[in-house]
Design a protein around this motif. Structure first.
Motif: not given
Length: 265
Positions: A50-63, A94-107
């Protein structure tokens, strides 16, 4: 659009939220059915997603490139936190993640492809099904009895909860393991799932330039794998042995290599 996936994610999340206040400190530290994770670690995993959905981490090749090892890393980062701190992160994000997923349904942007590291590429609207799958699978298979350690009961799973999870699993099936799974399918193979989440699809050998399997609707092969959809969630993620939950009709040699290799994350 996958509004059904969003509704399923909300439904299973609400059920998890009902159970959380019933746990005592000792129960949080019980081993879950997800090997290596305690009950609190399963919630930490969902909080991390949920946290990564809300604040996506920067790319990290070491991961870790392996998605399961990546999830282990994120859980390990939270092992020093108190139960309250882990739960607070889950409740905040989690609530913010759900809000983002709802917004993702916009055509306007719903069909935009989104790469999920280690899992493949999906239309943005289908990410709601990813959450529906994650929460349902961990809650029902890893936390609650009879497979998990928590002695709480929920209403029987409904088609509305299960079908979106299955939709994500079938979308991910060709992508998550790539060539290693592609090599196991030489002839078309029907997957016939019954009960809540029922569907019938045919898995077709790779023919296109991407070298991936194709999952198409309906039954178009002589060999079939029969299972309930609920059991599919367990055995297709290797939580349970497929041989205990599947019946093969037709030529077992067309199905066994695929079933032995399949591991949806």
């Amino acid at each position: 659009m996958t509004h059904a996936g969003l509704a399923a994610a909300r439904s299973s999340t609400a059920q998890l939220a009902e159970i959380i206040p019933q746990l005592n400190d000792g129960q949080w530290d019980l081993p879950s059915a997800c090997v290596g994770w305690r009950v609190i670690d399963v919630v930490a995993h969902l909080a991390a997603l949920a946290s990564e959905a809300v604040h996506p981490p920067p790319p990290d090749s070491a991961l870790p490139k392996n998605r399961e090892r990546y999830h282990d890393l994120r859980v390990d980062e939270r092992r020093g936190r108190s139960h309250a701190e882990v739960l607070d992160e889950w409740r905040r994000s989690t609530p913010r993640q759900l809000d983002l997923l709802e917004a993702a349904q916009d055509p306007s942007g719903a069909d935009e492809p989104v790469e999920v590291a280690g899992l493949g590429t999906y239309p943005r609207h289908l990410l709601a099904n990813t959450m529906a799958f994650n929460v349902f699978c961990h809650l029902r298979n890893d936390l609650l009895a009879p497979d998990g350690p928590l002695p709480f009961t929920l209403p029987e799973p409904t088609d509305d909860q299960v079908a979106p999870a299955i939709e994500f699993m079938l979308a991910g099936l060709p992508q998550m393991q790539g060539p290693e799974l592609t090599a196991t399918v030489r002839q078309p193979l029907v997957l016939d799932l019954t009960g809540p989440g029922a569907t019938t699809v045919t898995i077709l050998p790779a023919t296109g330039p991407d070298g991936l399997l194709t999952v198409g609707p309906g039954a178009d092969a002589a060999t079939r794998v029969h299972s309930t959809a609920l059991d599919f969630i367990a055995w297709a993620t290797t939580r349970k042995a497929w041989r205990n939950h599947c019946r093969i009709t037709g030529d077992p040699a067309d199905a066994t290599p695929f079933l032995d290799r399949l591991n949806i994350i």
